[in-house]
Structure formats: structure tokens, C-alpha cells
Design a protein around this motif. Structure first.
Motif, PDB file in Angstrom:
ATOM      1  N   ILE A 580       0.859  -1.196   0.000  1.00 39.46           N
ATOM      2  CA  ILE A 580       0.000   0.000   0.000  1.00 39.46           C
ATOM      3  C   ILE A 580       0.890   1.239   0.000  1.00 39.46           C
ATOM      4  O   ILE A 580       1.635   1.485   0.945  1.00 39.46           O
ATOM      5  N   GLU A 581       0.824   1.991  -1.062  1.00 36.43           N
ATOM      6  CA  GLU A 581       1.619   3.212  -1.201  1.00 36.43           C
ATOM      7  C   GLU A 581       0.775   4.439  -0.852  1.00 36.43           C
ATOM      8  O   GLU A 581      -0.436   4.442  -1.055  1.00 36.43           O
ATOM      9  N   ILE A 582       1.425   5.445  -0.361  1.00 37.17           N
ATOM     10  CA  ILE A 582       0.777   6.739  -0.143  1.00 37.17           C
ATOM     11  C   ILE A 582       1.619   7.794  -0.846  1.00 37.17           C
ATOM     12  O   ILE A 582       2.767   8.038  -0.487  1.00 37.17           O
ATOM     13  N   THR A 583       1.068   8.370  -1.890  1.00 38.30           N
ATOM     14  CA  THR A 583       1.776   9.420  -2.614  1.00 38.30           C
ATOM     15  C   THR A 583       0.761  10.365  -3.228  1.00 38.30           C
ATOM     16  O   THR A 583      -0.350   9.957  -3.600  1.00 38.30           O
ATOM     17  N   ASP A 584       1.118  11.627  -3.286  1.00 35.73           N
ATOM     18  CA  ASP A 584       0.234  12.625  -3.892  1.00 35.73           C
ATOM     19  C   ASP A 584       0.580  12.891  -5.347  1.00 35.73           C
ATOM     20  O   ASP A 584      -0.052  13.719  -5.993  1.00 35.73           O
ATOM     21  N   GLU A 585       1.605  12.192  -5.845  1.00 38.00           N
ATOM     22  CA  GLU A 585       2.040  12.423  -7.220  1.00 38.00           C
ATOM     23  C   GLU A 585       1.447  11.372  -8.164  1.00 38.00           C
ATOM     24  O   GLU A 585       2.110  10.872  -9.056  1.00 38.00           O
ATOM     25  N   MET A 586       0.188  10.994  -7.933  1.00 37.37           N
ATOM     26  CA  MET A 586      -0.456   9.983  -8.780  1.00 37.37           C
ATOM     27  C   MET A 586      -0.917  10.585 -10.099  1.00 37.37           C
ATOM     28  O   MET A 586      -1.287  11.762 -10.159  1.00 37.37           O
ATOM     29  N   THR A 587      -0.921   9.739 -11.107  1.00 36.18           N
ATOM     30  CA  THR A 587      -1.525  10.139 -12.382  1.00 36.18           C
ATOM     31  C   THR A 587      -3.036   9.978 -12.273  1.00 36.18           C
ATOM     32  O   THR A 587      -3.546   9.331 -11.349  1.00 36.18           O
ATOM     33  N   MET A 588      -3.762  10.560 -13.224  1.00 32.83           N
ATOM     34  CA  MET A 588      -5.218  10.432 -13.205  1.00 32.83           C
ATOM     35  C   MET A 588      -5.644   8.982 -13.423  1.00 32.83           C
ATOM     36  O   MET A 588      -6.649   8.531 -12.870  1.00 32.83           O
ATOM     37  N   GLU A 589      -4.862   8.225 -14.200  1.00 33.99           N
ATOM     38  CA  GLU A 589      -5.189   6.811 -14.397  1.00 33.99           C
ATOM     39  C   GLU A 589      -5.037   6.039 -13.085  1.00 33.99           C
ATOM     40  O   GLU A 589      -5.850   5.167 -12.766  1.00 33.99           O
ATOM     41  N   GLN A 590      -3.976   6.348 -12.326  1.00 32.49           N
ATOM     42  CA  GLN A 590      -3.795   5.684 -11.038  1.00 32.49           C
ATOM     43  C   GLN A 590      -4.909   6.064 -10.070  1.00 32.49           C
ATOM     44  O   GLN A 590      -5.430   5.209  -9.351  1.00 32.49           O
ATOM     45  N   TYR A 606      -0.724   1.718  -7.969  1.00 30.56           N
ATOM     46  CA  TYR A 606       0.559   2.047  -7.343  1.00 30.56           C
ATOM     47  C   TYR A 606       1.654   2.128  -8.387  1.00 30.56           C
ATOM     48  O   TYR A 606       1.591   1.488  -9.445  1.00 30.56           O
ATOM     49  N   PHE A 607       2.688   2.895  -8.063  1.00 38.21           N
ATOM     50  CA  PHE A 607       3.816   3.028  -8.991  1.00 38.21           C
ATOM     51  C   PHE A 607       4.559   1.698  -9.130  1.00 38.21           C
ATOM     52  O   PHE A 607       4.860   1.253 -10.223  1.00 38.21           O
ATOM     53  N   ALA A 853      -5.389  12.210  -1.712  1.00 38.78           N
ATOM     54  CA  ALA A 853      -5.645  12.526  -3.120  1.00 38.78           C
ATOM     55  C   ALA A 853      -6.989  11.962  -3.568  1.00 38.78           C
ATOM     56  O   ALA A 853      -7.761  12.626  -4.273  1.00 38.78           O
ATOM     57  N   ILE A 854      -7.297  10.742  -3.146  1.00 37.84           N
ATOM     58  CA  ILE A 854      -8.566  10.130  -3.547  1.00 37.84           C
ATOM     59  C   ILE A 854      -9.748  10.821  -2.868  1.00 37.84           C
ATOM     60  O   ILE A 854     -10.835  10.930  -3.431  1.00 37.84           O
ATOM     61  N   ASP A 855      -9.506  11.341  -1.646  1.00 38.52           N
ATOM     62  CA  ASP A 855     -10.571  12.093  -0.970  1.00 38.52           C
ATOM     63  C   ASP A 855     -10.814  13.433  -1.657  1.00 38.52           C
ATOM     64  O   ASP A 855     -11.944  13.947  -1.641  1.00 38.52           O
ATOM     65  N   ALA A 856      -9.772  14.028  -2.221  1.00 36.38           N
ATOM     66  CA  ALA A 856      -9.945  15.276  -2.974  1.00 36.38           C
ATOM     67  C   ALA A 856     -10.875  15.041  -4.166  1.00 36.38           C
ATOM     68  O   ALA A 856     -11.781  15.846  -4.450  1.00 36.38           O
ATOM     69  N   VAL A 857     -10.664  13.931  -4.871  1.00 29.32           N
ATOM     70  CA  VAL A 857     -11.536  13.586  -6.004  1.00 29.32           C
ATOM     71  C   VAL A 857     -12.941  13.298  -5.500  1.00 29.32           C
ATOM     72  O   VAL A 857     -13.942  13.706  -6.106  1.00 29.32           O
TER      73      VAL A 857
END
Length: 1031
Positions: A580-590, A606-607, A853-857
Motif C-alpha cells: 500500500i503506497e501513499i503518494t500525492d504524485e499519482m496520475t489520473m489513471e492511477q 501504485y507506482f 488525493a482520492i478524498d480530494a476527487v
């Protein structure tokens, strides 16, 4: 008067009549008239008398007279009388020999008479002659000077002592030999000691002989200063003997300091050779061999730490004494310490011996193992001890064993060359200790132990050199041979090795994979040492079966103490073990993939796709549940997140506070995601609100969709009812005048998984798997069995994804059906719509949009969903207006990661607005007849019939332009403040909303101008802002 001749009868009868006759003669002569005649006649009479009486001893008698006169005249003040005396003696020199005068007169008088040159030299010569004559004794010290006498002495001492020979008889014979042959008594004592050395079994004979022979023990101390190896039986005191031994204590201390300084200069070759002429070390070795620990200890206390035991012979002798001490059957040597019968007995002598031995226990691995096993036995008793009175004693013993582990066991392991057995043996003891004690020991081992002794300094330098050699050559291709070398090196010095490896990984992170693969040859102790390092933990814990409880408890305790730095460890462990990764630099596809099920997240979210995490996830979950750490960690992280700001913020730099806050928050989100995806229903029921829907579904096996919907609604009512009541206490009563608790709980309980199915993401991953299967078929080099396995794997993943998509679709339909039924009761709007929107933004939207990031969406999509549901009293237009109009204060209050999430939220909101703005048909379809676009902001019911109250498309376009203008104005304001946080955050937000902003040319140009100015101003002053602006 004629020549006077005294009659011979006067001389013969001097006492009877001669004396009187002579006196009568002198009176007659004195009565004569002439003085000259009188004097001459009296002198003649005296001379005649002297000639007859003293002619044989004349010289000696005159010398005696001169001696008396010499003493008397030397005390007189009249110098002329002294001169007359000197003249008289000078006139009599022909009568008295010079030798006689030199014997009787004072040296100064002799010097004035000219009989000697200097009085001082004459005095010195007299002293030497007297010493030689009266004080020097004739005796022979060397054997060759009187070989017969010494031969007889050796024969006397070497005879058979089994008969009636006693020490008294032999002593009389020795005295006779000394007197007959003039033997030196001290040399005789020396020979007696030498014979005793060769015949040490005859204590009963030699000890009384020596006691009878010498008058005082100081004599023996002087001799034993050179012959000391067989000191025992209380013949002398150690303190008296010690002062005669060489070298001096001060010399030993200086030598030890020099060795440490030399050892610290690693470039120079170290030679740890103890000088062979050190008599004190020789005596110490002899004392240890005969078991005299008391006196040996007193010598070692006067030397630097571990100086004595650095001499191998002494270390081995002390090890042997320890062997005998810990063996209960050792009873023979009455001088040895009493054997230890119980663990309590170890405190009496054994622990102090071990402390003096220090790292040199490495000379005796068997004794090392004995001590370690005693420690294991103690720990088992300690863990089972419940009596309070015994607990205190056991605590004292525990501290003793910890000291031994720190000062003796770990340093000794360092000096053992690649001894994996001893490392495993020590781990058997250490694993019974609490993790706090273990990690503290490892820290002291790494930071303090290696500087305590020159040998350890040398070993540290050699370990680092060897580690450099291995790491320079470590690649993916030579993992196995390099791993064996790392394993050998880690058996004895894991802390130094891993510290160096860690430093290399920090510079070259591409080394992580080969390093982790090369760690398969480590011992359990080395793995435990590795576990207390922050980096590498996740990968190592995932691959190797290392105990997790200590690390998790350590992180928990650090959080209790208000320290959040070590959360990095937990973050790495969860990422590597659970994938389980936590990053804010995800692409829209991720991000799209992250809105799906667990399988879709693992494949596309995940990357780095971390495979085979099932076993490691289970181990992590079991460790958390077995030690009841899951819920405490969540609560502590949530508390620490605010504690970073309010408890520590004033003491730390603002940038660091933001980093710590982000780390704490990200780890909390990651950890919560792990628990949500890995805990079973039963585990969840015990720790979090249970899934009543799953329970009801199990209770009734109906498969119809309608039945499933009814069960879902019933489960929601059963579970969320208490939640609705509970949330009322979170805010003031007037909040609930506009927002219903049901709406508040619904917003915070749903996720993107509940709102929409990411069909594109599922299709994308399925197509990837199909492409992989085609590539496998087209690969002629792959073996058939491997082809079969890979195709089966891809097919299984594809089936899982399709099943997961179907399951999510059913779930989303149930959720949307529930929301449609509930929406009419969400917003009461007893006050104005503006107040309702304010509370919604304040209590729901803004707190959650910066959560992840997912909560922002999710927040952006939830606003759109509430609009699409035609929720009464919800003004969509006002909500968007408030979001885009008031961003300055929100941006300024964000951390770096929160700014990224807020930017992503704004981007999603702008996407929706831009879609509506792009086409009149879309706007009319999705907004034209919706209550969210009413221009009347008071709370009224919506009947959908009054078209004049609706915002038309052209006016909406003007509103969107106004929003873009306000965004530009706010951005320019933040850029021109000069504040680091304002500039950094707005640059991050602008980067995130680039797909949808700026759309107006003149606004974009104005913004570009300000950003260019930032680049010029911050290039040298704040490079990180310059890099953001350039990006």
C-alpha cells in the motif's frame, strides 16, 4: 751545674720513694738564685725522667698529649697560643712519626702542619677505610664465587623429604653452610624460593622453612619483586610486593592512552603486543592461575579498563577461572571463589570477573555460551516470577545481565571471527528481553562500545573497509556470493556493517533491491539489529521472518512520547509488506484505479506493483492484532498529527512542522487503508463498526437483486442509526438547523468506491493482461511450463478483475438507491442557503478534500452527485462560487502535501465547470432544470417550473469567467506576499489545476508575469521555490 743523672733506684721505686725524691730535687733546683740556671736544670731533670720512664712509648704518648692540646687550643680565642702549639708539634716531628700524628690529630691541624694536602679528602678517605675495616662483611653472592657451598645448599634442599627430614633440621644445616662458606643470606633465600618453585607440592616443608629463615617479610618482598610467580600462603602482602614491580602504573596508563590514539588513526597499522617485561601482568597471570581472584582483582583495578585482559594469557587464565567458578562441582582449590550454586550467586564474583574480562571473553567461546545460557535460564525464571519480594531481586539481576551483555557479550562477539553459532546463541538470550532493552544495547554497541578499546577500534576499521569492498562490487548478478560475504561480516559486527550499507543506500537507492536479496545469509541477531534501523525495514521485513512486535511497540511508544520522526519506519513497513503506497504524485489513471476494488488498486493504483504480499500482510496483521496495537496506533497517529502543530510547532521551523504533519497524516491514511483491506469481518467486528450487510446476507441466502437492496438498506439503518445520534455531540446545536446528522454521516462514511465504478480502469487493466498473454504466446524462448503458469496467472487476475467490477457495480447501485431515498431529508436550511453552504464547506468539504488525493476527487464528485440527485436546499451555484472565490486563506493554511490535494480538488471542480461551460446542450441537460442553479438563495421548495429563476447558459459563462478572475487575483496576491508558505502552496495548486486553468489569455499572461518575477527573485535566495516556479 754538671750534667744531671737521675739514680736508677728512683725510677725502679717510683711509687714508694722515687717520686718524692724527684720532687725534692726539683725544689732544690728552684731555690737557686739564677733564673736561667733554674730553668735549664729543671728541663734537664724532666728530660732525664722522661728518658728513663717513657723512652719506649715516647712517640705515642707525645701524640696523645698533642691530641689533647689540639682540642684545647682549638677552643681558645688567643690565636698566638694556637700558633705556639703548631710550632711545638712541628719541632717534635722528628720524635713522632707522621702516621701516628695522622691517627691522633684533627685533619685541619694536619693540613696546617703540611702533613696532608686537603682536610676534606682526608676525611673521605678515613670514612672509606673505616667502612672497609669495620662494616664490610665477607660473603659470596654468585654461585661461581663459592660453588662448593652453594652445591651443598642445593643438595640439602633437594633431598628426599619423605623421611624424618624436617624444616628445623634443614634450617640448622643451612645456617652452618652460610657460616662455613660465607654465603650471602639473601642469595640463599633466593635459592630456597627457586627450589620451592620446582617442588611446589611440598608446601608443608618449605613454608615453615621460609618463615623460620627470614626475620621480616620485607626481605622476601624485595626478592619476589623479581621472583613473584609462586606468591601464596600469606607469606607476604600484595601491597608490599606491588611497589617493587615494573613498569609503574603511570607508565601503563600512558601506554594505554597511546594505544587508543594510535588505534584511532586508522591509516596506521595497529600492533597490539603487550610488552614482555611487564612484571605486573606476569604476576596477575600467576594469581589467576592459582585462583587468587581477590588479589588479581586489586591489581586489575589499578590498570586501565581491559588493559590486562588484552594480554591473551591473562584473558585465557581468567576464562578458566570463570569456568571453574560457574561449575558447582569445583571445590578443590580453597583460594578460588566459591562456586555459584544459584543465579543469585553470580552477583558475588562472576559478574565482576566478566566485567574485568570485557571483550576478551572472545578467547573462550565455550564460556561465552555458558554465560549466554545462564542468561536464558534467568530470563525464563524472570518471566515466570510473580512474587513481589523476589521480583525486586530479579530486577537487580536483570540489570546485571544487561550490563554484562553491554560490556562483555556484544564486545566479545565483535572479536569472534564470523562465529554464526555464538550469534544465534546470543539471540536465544536477547529475544527474551523486551525490545527497549535490545535496541538500547544495539545503540550502545554501535555508538560507544567500539571506541572503548584499541582492538575494537581496529575491528571497526577493518569491518568498514571490508564493507566498502563488498558494496563496490554488489550487483544484481552477484547477489549470492556477495550475500555470503555480507553474512560472514554481519555475524560479528552487524551494527557497523548495516550503518555503512544504510549510508550507501541513502546515496544510491537503486542498491535497495540487491542489498535486500543479499541478506538471506544473516543470523537472527543480525536481522534484529537490522530491524531497529529506519530504512530498509519494509523490504527486509517483507522478505525475511523477523519479529515485528518489537518494532511496532517501539513506534507506539515513540508516539506516546510525542515523537513522530519514527513514523517513517511504520510507513515503509506497511508499504513493503502490504503493497500500500501513499503518494500525492499519482496520475489520473492511477487515481481512477484507486476508486475500484483491492485487486484493481494493486494492479493499476501504485507506482511499483508489489507482488506476493499475502504472507507478509498476514504477518503484519497478526503482529498488530496479537499485541493489540492496531487501534492504539490509529488513535496515537491521529492525536500526534495535531500535536505536531500545537505542541511542537512553536519550537520547530514552520517547514519542518509541515513535513512532520504530512508524514503523520500520510502514515495514518496508509495504515487505515491497510486495516480496511486486510482485517477480516470478525476482526473488524471487534475493533470497528461491523458490516451488518454481510451478516444479514449470510443469514438469508437470497440471490435476487431486490432482496440484496432491501438487506443493504436494513443494514445501513441498523449500523448508521447510532452513528447519526453520536455525531450530534460533535458540533453546536445550530449546525444541525441546516445540516442533518444523516447527511453529515453519509458524507464522511462514503468513498469513491461507493459513488462510481471506474469501468475505464478495469478495461485498461484487463487489456494489459490480454496483451501480456499474447506476448507470452508469441515468445518462443519461454519454456512451456512457464508459459502455462504465466497464462494461468494472467487469466486468474483477469477473472478476479471482472468479478470485482461486477461486485462494485452492484454495490454502487445499492448506494445510489439509498442516497436517492435519503436526499430529501439531508438539508433543512432553516437559515439561508448561503449559511447552509458555509457549514457544508466548513465541516465537510474542506476538511476532507485535503485528507488524501482520492478524498480530494471524492469531494468534487460528491458535490456533483448531490447536484445530480436534485437535493432540496442545496445551491450548486453558490457552492462552486464559494470554493473558487475564497482560496487565499485556505491555501495559506495548507501543508505542502495538503496543497497538492487541495489543488487536485480544485482541478476536479474546474473539470466539471469546464464541461458544463463547453457546450450549451450539456449545460441544459445537467444543470438547466436543477435546483442547484436557482438564482434565488433563500430556502424554498423547488417545483422545477419557474424558468425565470434558473441561471441560463450565457450568464453561467459570465460566472465562470468571474471565477477564473478570482482565482487569478488570489494567485497573484499569494505570489506577491513574499511569504514562503503562500508562494510554495499557490505554485503547487497552480501546477495541479493546469489542465483546466487558465483558460482566459489575459489572466494567464498576468499570472505568467508574476511567476517569472518569482523565478528571478528566488533563484539564489530560496532554490526550492525557484524550482517550483520553473516547473
Amino acid at each position: 751545674m754538671a750534667a744531671l743523672v737521675l739514680p736508677t733506684d728512683w725510677i725502679k721505686n717510683w711509687e714508694k720513694s722515687g717520686k718524692n725524691e724527684f720532687l725534692q730535687l726539683c725544689r732544690t733546683l728552684a731555690d737557686q738564685p739564677s733564673d736561667d740556671v733554674i730553668l735549664r736544670d729543671i728541663q734537664a731533670a724532666l728530660y732525664e725522667l722522661s728518658w728513663h720512664e717513657l723512652r719506649e712509648d715516647m712517640a705515642s704518648i707525645l701524640a696523645d698529649v698533642f691530641c689533647i692540646l689540639d682540642i684545647e687550643t682549638s677552643c681558645l680565642e688567643e690565636k698566638n697560643k694556637r700558633d705556639h702549639f703548631t710550632q711545638l708539634v712541628g719541632a717534635c716531628l722528628f720524635l713522632v712519626p707522621d702516621a701516628v700524628l695522622k691517627e691522633r690529630l684533627d685533619p685541619e691541624t694536619l693540613e696546617s702542619l703540611g702533613l696532608i694536602k686537603q682536610a676534606q679528602q682526608f676525611n673521605q678517605k678515613i670514612v672509606k677505610i673505616k667502612t672497609k675495616l669495620f662494616y664490610k662483611q665477607q660473603k659470596f653472592n654468585l654461585l661461581r664465587e663459592e660453588n662448593e657451598g652453594y652445591a651443598k645448599l642445593v643438595t640439602e634442599l633437594g633431598q628426599d623429604l619423605s623421611g624424618n627430614v624436617t624444616s628445623h633440621l634443614v634450617l640448622e644445616s643451612i645456617k652452618s653452610l652460610i657460616g662455613c662458606f660465607n654465603l650471602d643470606p639473601n642469595r640463599v633465600l633466593d635459592i630456597i624460593l627457586e627450589v620451592y618453585e620446582c617442588r611446589c607440592e611440598h608446601d608443608d616443608f618449605f613454608v615453615p622453612l621460609i618463615k623460620s629463615y627470614m626475620c621480616e617479610h620485607q626481605t622476601l618482598c624485595h626478592i619476589l619483586g623479581f621472583k613473584f610467580k609462586f606468591h601464596q600462603h600469606n607469606l607476604i602482602e600484595l601491597e608490599d610486593l606491588y611497589v617493587h614491580l615494573m613498569p609503574l602504573d603511570s607508565t601503563i596508563v600512558e601506554e594505554h592512552k597511546g594505544e587508543i590514539q594510535e588505534a584511532k588513526q586508522i591509516a596506521r597499522k595497529l600492533t597490539m603486543v603487550v610488552p614482555p617485561d611487564n612484571q605486573k601482568l606476569g604476576l596477575l597471570e600467576a594469581l589467576l592461575k592459582i585462583g587468587d581472584w581477590h588479589h588479581a582483582q586489586s591489581i586489575m583495578e589499578q590498570m586501565p579498563a581491559f588493559y590486562a585482559t588484552s594480554h591473551k594469557a591473562i584473558a585465557v587464565a581468567l576464562c578458566q577461572l570463570l569456568h571453574l567458578t560457574v561449575e558447582p562441582l569445583y571445590r578443590r582449590n580453597k583460594r578460588a571463589p566459591r562456586p555459584a550454586e544459584t543465579l543469585e550467586d553470580l552477583r558475588r564474583e562472576v559478574f565482576s570477573m566478566l566485567c574485568y574480562l570485557g571483550p576478551h571473553l572472545s578467547h573462550d567461546p565455550i564460556l561465552f555460551a555458558k554465560i549466554v545460557r545462564l542468561g536464558k535460564g534467568f530470563m525464563k525464571e524472570y518471566q515466570n516470577e510473580n512474587r513481589q519480594d523476589h521480583k525486586e531481586k530479579m530486577d537487580t539481576l536483570l540489570s546485571c545481565f544487561l550490563s554484562i551483555a553491554d560490556q562483555v557479550l556484544l564486545p566479545s562477539l565483535t572479536l569472534m571471527d564470523c562465529n554464526a553459532c555464538m550469534s544465534e546463541e546470543l539471540w536465544g538470550f536477547f529475544k527474551l528481553l523486551p525490545y527497549q532493552h535490545r535496541y538500547r544495547l544495539y545503540g550502545q554497541w554501535k555508538n560507544e562500545t567500539y571506541s572503548s578499546h584499541p582492538l575494537l577500534v581496529k575491528v571497526k576499521a577493518q569491518t568498514v573497509d571490508r564493507a566498502k569492498y563488498i558494496m563496490k562490487r554488489l550487483t544484481k548478478e552477484n547477489v549470492k556470493p556477495s550475500g555470503r560475504q555480507i553474512g560472514k561480516l554481519s555475524h560479528s559486527n552487524p551494527t557497523i556493517l548495516f550503518d555503512y550499507i544504510l549510508s550507501q543506500i541513502q546515496w544510491y537507492d537503486n542498491l535497495i533491491t540487491p542489498v535486500v536479496d543479499s541478506l538471506k545469509y544473516l543470523t537472527s541477531l543480525s536481522y534484529d539489529v537490522l530491524a531497529c534501523l529506519a530504512s530498509l525495514c519494509g523490504a527486509v521485513f517483507r522478505k525475511y521472518p523477523i519479529e515485528l512486535a518489537g518494532l511496532l511497540q517501539y513506534v507506539t511508544n515513540q508516539l506516546k512520547a510525542g515523537k513522530s520522526f519514527d513514523l517513517l519506519i511504520l510507513k515503509e513497513v506497511v508499504q513493503k509488506m502490504a503493497g500500500i503506497e501513499i503518494t500525492d504524485e499519482m496520475t489520473m489513471e492511477q487515481l481512477e484505479a484507486m476508486t475500484g476494488g483491492e485487486q484493481l488498486k494493486a494492479e493499476g493504483g501504485y507506482f511499483g506493483q508489489i507482488r506476493n504480499t499475502k504472507k507478509s500482510s498476514q504477518r503484519l496483521k497478526d503482529a498488530l492484532l496479537d499485541h493489540e496495537l492496531a487501534l492504539p496506533l490509529c488513535l496515537l497517529m491521529a492525536q500526534q498529527r495535531n500535536g505536531v502543530v500545537f505542541s511542537e510547532g512553536g519550537e520547530k521551523h514552520l517547514k519542518l512542522v509541515g513535513k512532520l504533519y504530512d508524514q503523520c497524516h500520510d502514515t495514518l491514511v496508509q495504515f487505515g487503508g491497510f486495516l480496511a483491506s486486510n482485517l477480516s469481518t470478525e476482526d473488524y467486528i471487534k475493533r470497528v463498526p461491523p458490516s451488518k450487510y454481510d451478516e444479514l446476507k449470510k443469514a438469508e441466502k437470497g440471490n435476487r437483486q431486490q432482496q440484496k437492496v432491501h438487506k443493504y438498506m436494513a443494514a445501513c439503518e441498523q449500523v448508521m442509526g447510532p452513528v447519526h445520534e453520536a455525531v450530534v455531540s460533535l458540533h453546536l446545536p445550530k449546525v444541525w438547523d441546516d445540516l442533518r446528522p444523516q447527511f453529515y454521516a453519509t458524507f464522511w462514511s462514503l468513498t469513491m468506491y461507493d459513488l462510481a465504478v471506474p469501468h475505464n480502469a478495469y478495461d485498461r487493466e484487463v487489456n494489459k493482461l490480454k496483451a501480456q498473454m499474447k506476448a507470452i504466446d508469441d515468445n518462443p524462448e519461454m519454456p512451456l511450463n512457464k508459459k502455462k503458469k504465466e497464462k494461468e496467472r494472467c487469466t486468474a487476475l483477469q477473472d478476479k478483475l471482472l468479478e470485482e467490477e461486477k461486485k462494485q457495480l452492484e454495490h454502487v447501485q445499492r448506494v445510489l438507491h439509498r442516497l436517492k431515498l435519503e436526499k430529501d431529508n439531508w438539508l433543512l436550511a432553516k437559515s439561508t442557503k448561503n449559511e447552509t453552504i458555509t457549514k457544508f464547506l466548513q465541516l465537510c468539504l474542506f476538511p476532507r478534500c485535503i485528507f488524501s488525493a482520492i478524498d480530494a476527487v471524492y469531494c468534487a464528485r460528491f458535490v456533483e452527485l448531490v447536484h445530480q440527485q436534485k437535493t432540496p436546499n442545496f445551491c450548486t451555484l453558490l457552492c462552486y462560487d464559494r470554493v473558487f472565490s475564497d482560496i487565499i486563506y485556505t491555501v495559506a493554511s495548507c501543508t505542502e502535501n495538503e496543497a497538492r490535494r487541495y489543488g487536485r480538488f480544485l482541478c476536479c471542480m474546474l473539470e466539471t465547470v469546464t464541461r458544463w461551460h463547453s457546450d450549451r446542450a450539456i449545460y441544459e441537460k445537467e444543470c438547466g432544470n436543477y435546483p442547484g442553479f436557482l438564482t434565488i438563495f433563500r430556502a424554498t421548495s423547488f417545483d422545477g417550473g419557474n424558468k425565470a429563476d434558473q441561471l441560463d447558459y450565457e450568464n453561467f459563462r459570465h460566472v465562470v469567467h468571474k471565477w477564473h478572475y478570482k482565482l487569478t487575483k488570489a494567485s497573484v496576491h499569494c505570489l506577491e506576499t513574499g511569504e514562503y508558505t503562500h508562494i510554495r502552496n499557490i505554485l503547487i495548486v497552480l501546477t495541479k489545476i493546469l489542465p483546466c486553468y487558465p483558460k482566459v489569455l489575459n489572466l494567464g499572461q498576468a499570472l505568467e508575469c508574476r511567476v517569472h518575477k518569482i523565478c528571478q527573485e528566488e533563484k539564489e535566495k530560496r532554490p526550492d521555490l525557484y524550482a517550483l516556479a520553473m516547473g
